[in-house]
Design a protein around this motif. Structure first.
Motif, PDB file in Angstrom:
ATOM      1  N   TYR A 110      -4.952  -5.862  53.089  1.00 50.27           N
ATOM      2  CA  TYR A 110      -4.507  -4.688  52.333  1.00 50.27           C
ATOM      3  C   TYR A 110      -5.528  -4.324  51.258  1.00 50.27           C
ATOM      4  N   GLN A 113      -8.343  -2.490  52.753  1.00 50.17           N
ATOM      5  CA  GLN A 113      -7.977  -1.102  53.040  1.00 50.17           C
ATOM      6  C   GLN A 113      -8.177  -0.229  51.803  1.00 50.17           C
ATOM      7  N   GLN A 114      -7.764  -0.736  50.640  1.00 57.00           N
ATOM      8  CA  GLN A 114      -7.953   0.025  49.405  1.00 57.00           C
ATOM      9  C   GLN A 114      -9.443   0.229  49.127  1.00 57.00           C
ATOM     10  N   LYS A 117     -10.900   3.001  51.224  1.00 54.08           N
ATOM     11  CA  LYS A 117     -10.518   4.320  50.706  1.00 54.08           C
ATOM     12  C   LYS A 117     -11.404   4.719  49.529  1.00 54.08           C
ATOM     13  N   ARG A 131      -6.604   9.330  42.588  1.00 55.42           N
ATOM     14  CA  ARG A 131      -6.157   8.486  43.699  1.00 55.42           C
ATOM     15  C   ARG A 131      -7.014   7.230  43.801  1.00 55.42           C
ATOM     16  N   LYS A 134      -5.871   4.627  41.471  1.00 54.18           N
ATOM     17  CA  LYS A 134      -4.663   3.958  41.981  1.00 54.18           C
ATOM     18  C   LYS A 134      -5.030   2.943  43.050  1.00 54.18           C
ATOM     19  N   HIS A 135      -5.897   3.314  43.988  1.00 51.85           N
ATOM     20  CA  HIS A 135      -6.323   2.372  45.020  1.00 51.85           C
ATOM     21  C   HIS A 135      -6.996   1.155  44.394  1.00 51.85           C
ATOM     22  N   HIS A 138      -4.520  -1.273  42.786  1.00 51.61           N
ATOM     23  CA  HIS A 138      -3.805  -2.089  43.771  1.00 51.61           C
ATOM     24  C   HIS A 138      -4.730  -3.104  44.429  1.00 51.61           C
ATOM     25  N   LEU A 139      -5.990  -2.779  44.561  1.00 50.22           N
ATOM     26  CA  LEU A 139      -6.947  -3.762  45.065  1.00 50.22           C
ATOM     27  C   LEU A 139      -6.985  -4.979  44.141  1.00 50.22           C
TER      28      LEU A 139
END
Length: 242
Positions: A110, A113-114, A117, A131, A134-135, A138-139
């Motif tokens: 996951y 994936q961040q 992006k 955005r 935010k990514h 979360h990473l």
């Protein structure tokens, strides 16, 4: 059976404009599992933002250490909206779902994936920059939660220092390459021996799910054959012999 507030509010990232995300699990009436058509395993709405997984699907996700699904059983008490006795039983066996390979695969997957992006965002779009932040947050969260799980066996959904994670996310959003060392360090720590087992323990999970099925089963009422049709013979292939 179990539901609570997850996402940015649970992590400590929420601000005035943040959405309130809820996650829960439910039990399909057991008799509906015996028919021709499988009932829906998930229900998702966006206004409000609610995701509900059927008990068996949630267990499969949690046995794979899916970061989003798994956090339901690690929430602080004040974030639960619904807690039934069966939900409390599930919380009590939450460590049975954990395994070192699955935590590494799911959380770093996951996080990667961040990272992808971040690398592909439009750097000229102000909305894309928001955005990206935010990514990036979360990473950082994902790699820290993965290492904590691996080294302590506990998942702290409510981050101990969310502002630090937010600031790290802002830096990485401006310079995504900075995340490479973070990912590499997490991978190295996850390669070392930790406290998690090599595989989850599905036995208590299976036993819990069977209790769920028993608790949500309603025996059929009335005749078992169509009205006006002869009852099914209980004899052998040639019928009663006398």
């Amino acid at each position: 059976m179990l539901a609570g507030v997850v996402g940015s509010t649970a992590y400590g990232f929420a601000h005035a404009d943040s959405d309130l995300d809820r996650l829960g699990l439910f039990a399909t009436p057991t008799e509906e599992l015996h028919g021709l058509h499988r009932p829906a395993e998930s229900h998702v709405t966006t206004d409000p933002d609610v995701t509900l997984h059927e008990a068996a699907k949630w267990c499969r996700l949690a046995l794979a250490c899916n970061p989003t699904a798994s956090e339901l059983v690690w929430l602080p008490d004040d974030l639960y909206d619904t807690r039934t006795p069966l939900g409390d039983e599930l919380i009590a066996l939450r460590t049975a779902f954990l395994s070192a390979p699955a935590v590494r695969r799911a959380y770093l997957g996951y996080a990667d994936q961040q990272f992808r992006k971040l690398l592909t965002r439009d750097t000229t779009d102000p909305a894309a920059r928001r955005r990206a932040a935010k990514h990036a947050r979360h990473l950082v969260r994902l790699v820290e939660q993965a290492v904590r799980l691996h080294e302590t066996g506990r998942n702290a959904v409510r981050l101990p220092d969310p502002e630090r994670v937010r600031e790290a996310g802002e830096r990485i959003a401006d310079r995504p390459a900075a995340a490479e060392s973070l990912l590499a360090d997490a991978a190295a720590r996850l390669d070392r021996p930790g406290v998690l087992p090599a595989a989850p323990d599905p036995r208590p999970v299976e036993a819990w799910l069977r209790r769920v099925r028993a608790a949500h089963y309603t025996p059929p009422q009335g005749p078992l054959h169509a009205p006006g049709a002869p009852a099914q013979s209980t004899g052998g292939a040639l019928g009663p012999t006398g």
